[in-house]
Design a protein around this motif. Structure first.
Motif, short mmCIF file in Angstrom:
data_model
loop_
_atom_site.label_atom_id
_atom_site.label_comp_id
_atom_site.label_asym_id
_atom_site.label_seq_id
_atom_site.Cartn_x
_atom_site.Cartn_y
_atom_site.Cartn_z
N GLY A 151 0.78 -1.09 -0.01
CA GLY A 151 -0.01 0.10 0.06
C GLY A 151 0.76 1.32 0.03
O GLY A 151 0.33 2.20 0.22
N LEU A 152 2.12 1.18 -0.18
CA LEU A 152 3.01 2.41 -0.39
C LEU A 152 2.69 3.19 -1.47
O LEU A 152 2.12 2.52 -2.53
CB LEU A 152 4.49 1.99 -0.37
N PRO A 153 2.91 4.37 -1.51
CA PRO A 153 2.45 5.41 -2.67
C PRO A 153 3.67 5.02 -3.53
O PRO A 153 4.67 4.49 -3.41
CB PRO A 153 2.74 6.87 -1.97
N GLY A 154 3.30 5.32 -4.78
CA GLY A 154 4.13 5.06 -6.03
C GLY A 154 5.47 5.59 -5.85
O GLY A 154 6.51 4.70 -6.12
N PRO A 155 5.69 6.78 -5.52
CA PRO A 155 7.50 7.09 -5.45
C PRO A 155 8.32 6.25 -4.30
O PRO A 155 9.15 5.78 -4.75
CB PRO A 155 7.08 8.76 -4.97
N ALA A 156 7.36 5.93 -3.41
CA ALA A 156 8.14 4.95 -2.33
C ALA A 156 8.56 3.64 -2.91
O ALA A 156 9.47 3.16 -2.77
CB ALA A 156 7.44 4.92 -0.92
N ALA A 157 7.30 3.12 -3.48
CA ALA A 157 7.63 1.85 -3.96
C ALA A 157 8.53 1.69 -5.17
O ALA A 157 9.40 0.83 -5.20
CB ALA A 157 6.12 1.36 -4.48
N HIS A 158 8.72 2.76 -5.84
CA HIS A 158 9.62 2.89 -6.99
C HIS A 158 11.02 2.98 -6.56
O HIS A 158 11.81 2.38 -6.99
CB HIS A 158 9.30 4.02 -7.75
N LEU A 159 11.18 3.80 -5.31
CA LEU A 159 12.63 3.85 -4.83
C LEU A 159 12.97 2.63 -4.35
O LEU A 159 14.19 2.30 -4.55
CB LEU A 159 12.61 5.03 -3.75
N LEU A 160 12.19 1.80 -3.67
CA LEU A 160 12.64 0.57 -2.98
C LEU A 160 13.01 -0.39 -4.36
O LEU A 160 13.83 -1.27 -4.25
CB LEU A 160 11.40 -0.14 -2.24
N ALA A 161 12.05 -0.24 -5.44
CA ALA A 161 12.41 -1.24 -6.35
C ALA A 161 13.61 -0.80 -7.18
O ALA A 161 14.39 -1.69 -7.76
CB ALA A 161 11.14 -1.06 -7.55
N VAL A 162 14.00 0.48 -7.20
CA VAL A 162 15.11 0.72 -8.08
C VAL A 162 16.49 0.31 -6.98
O VAL A 162 17.49 0.00 -7.62
CB VAL A 162 15.35 2.36 -8.15
N SER A 163 16.32 0.48 -5.76
CA SER A 163 17.40 0.09 -5.14
C SER A 163 17.60 -1.38 -5.30
O SER A 163 18.71 -2.08 -5.14
CB SER A 163 17.15 0.32 -3.65
N LEU A 164 16.47 -2.45 -5.30
CA LEU A 164 16.57 -3.56 -5.43
C LEU A 164 17.41 -4.13 -6.81
O LEU A 164 18.05 -5.05 -6.63
CB LEU A 164 15.19 -4.43 -5.19
N VAL A 165 16.75 -3.36 -7.82
CA VAL A 165 17.59 -3.46 -9.15
C VAL A 165 18.94 -3.19 -8.95
O VAL A 165 19.98 -3.87 -9.54
CB VAL A 165 16.78 -2.77 -10.24
N GLY A 166 19.30 -2.16 -8.39
CA GLY A 166 20.72 -1.73 -8.04
C GLY A 166 21.38 -2.91 -7.48
O GLY A 166 22.71 -3.13 -7.78
N MET A 167 21.01 -3.49 -6.40
CA MET A 167 21.74 -4.54 -5.90
C MET A 167 22.04 -5.51 -6.65
O MET A 167 22.91 -6.15 -6.79
CB MET A 167 20.92 -4.93 -4.53
#
Length: 219
Positions: A151-167
C-alpha cells in the motif's frame, strides 16, 4: 584481400527476419570484442558472410545496427524480470528469482551484458536511454508488486524497487568483473538474503488473508 579472422563463408539467401537475426548475432560478437568505435561495418559484413550492401539493407548505419542490438538485449532483460516476478506469489522467492536473473544474465549472457552495461557509447542520448530503460522498466515491474503488497505510494515503492535492481545489477557486475571466489549460487544466496531481510521489514498496509503463508507479502 585476406579474409578476416572468424569470417564465415558467403551465406546462402535467407528470409529477411532470419538474416536480420544472423547479422545481430555477428554484430554482438564484433561490438563486444572491439567496442563500438573500433568495430566496422566491413568487419561485421565479412564475418556474417554477406556483402556490405546486404548489411546496409537491414541497417542503414553502424549506430542503427548498434541500437537495434541494444534494444533486443534490453528487451530480453526486462522480459526476464517480469517472468521472474510472475513465476511465484511468494515474495521471498520473487526476491531470490530476481537476483538469480541478474547473476545468471551476467554469467550466461556475458556478451549481451557487456553490450548493455559496459558500452563505450553511453554519452550518446539514444544509447543512454536504452540502458536507463532496463533499470527503470525492471524497477517499474518490481514497484508494482511492492505497491500491491504494502500500500505504499508510487514514489516510495519505486525507490525501493530501484534499490533492489541496483543490488542485483551492480552486485552481479562487481562479482563478475572481480572474478570472485564466490560461486554464483553463493553470491545469489548472500545478496538475496540481504535484500529480503530489508524488504520484508517494510510495513504492510493492506489486509492480510489468513490463508496466505508467512512468506507471501512483504513483512
Amino acid at each position: 584481400m585476406t579474409e578476416s579472422v572468424g569470417a564465415r563463408p558467403r551465406s546462402s539467401r535467407l528470409p529477411r527476419s532470419a538474416r536480420r537475426a544472423q547479422l545481430l548475432d555477428v554484430a554482438l560478437e564484433v561490438f563486444v570484442e572491439q567496442g563500438y568505435h573500433s568495430a566496422s561495418m566491413d568487419e561485421i559484413a565479412e564475418r556474417a558472410g554477406v556483402s556490405k550492401p546486404v548489411l546496409y539493407q537491414h541497417f542503414p548505419g553502424k549506430l542503427d545496427l548498434y541500437l537495434a542490438l541494444l534494444e533486443t538485449s534490453c528487451d530480453l532483460v526486462i522480459a526476464e524480470v517480469r517472468e521472474a516476478l510472475a513465476s511465484t506469489t511468494d515474495n521471498r522467492r520473487r526476491v531470490m528469482a530476481s537476483m538469480e536473473l541478474w547473476y545468471g544474465y551476467v554469467a550466461d549472457q556475458g556478451a549481451a551484458f557487456r553490450l548493455v552495461f559496459e558500452s563505450d557509447l553511453t554519452n550518446d542520448p539514444s544509447v543512454r536511454s536504452q540502458i536507463d530503460r532496463v533499470i527503470y522498466e525492471s524497477a517499474a515491474a518490481i514497484a508494482e508488486v511492492i505497491r500491491e503488497d504494502t500500500g505504499l505510494p508510487g514514489p516510495a515503492a519505486h525507490l525501493l524497487a530501484v534499490s533492489l535492481v541496483g543490488m542485483g545489477h551492480f552486485g552481479a557486475q562487481n562479482w563478475m568483473s572481480r572474478d570472485s571466489d564466490l560461486s554464483r549460487e553463493e553470491a545469489v544466496e548472500l545478496v538475496a538474503g540481504l535484500a529480503w531481510r530489508g524488504i520484508r521489514g517494510v510495513p504492510q498496509d493492506r489486509p492480510r488473508d489468513p490463508r496466505e503463508n508467512s512468506n507471501q507479502g512483504v513483512e
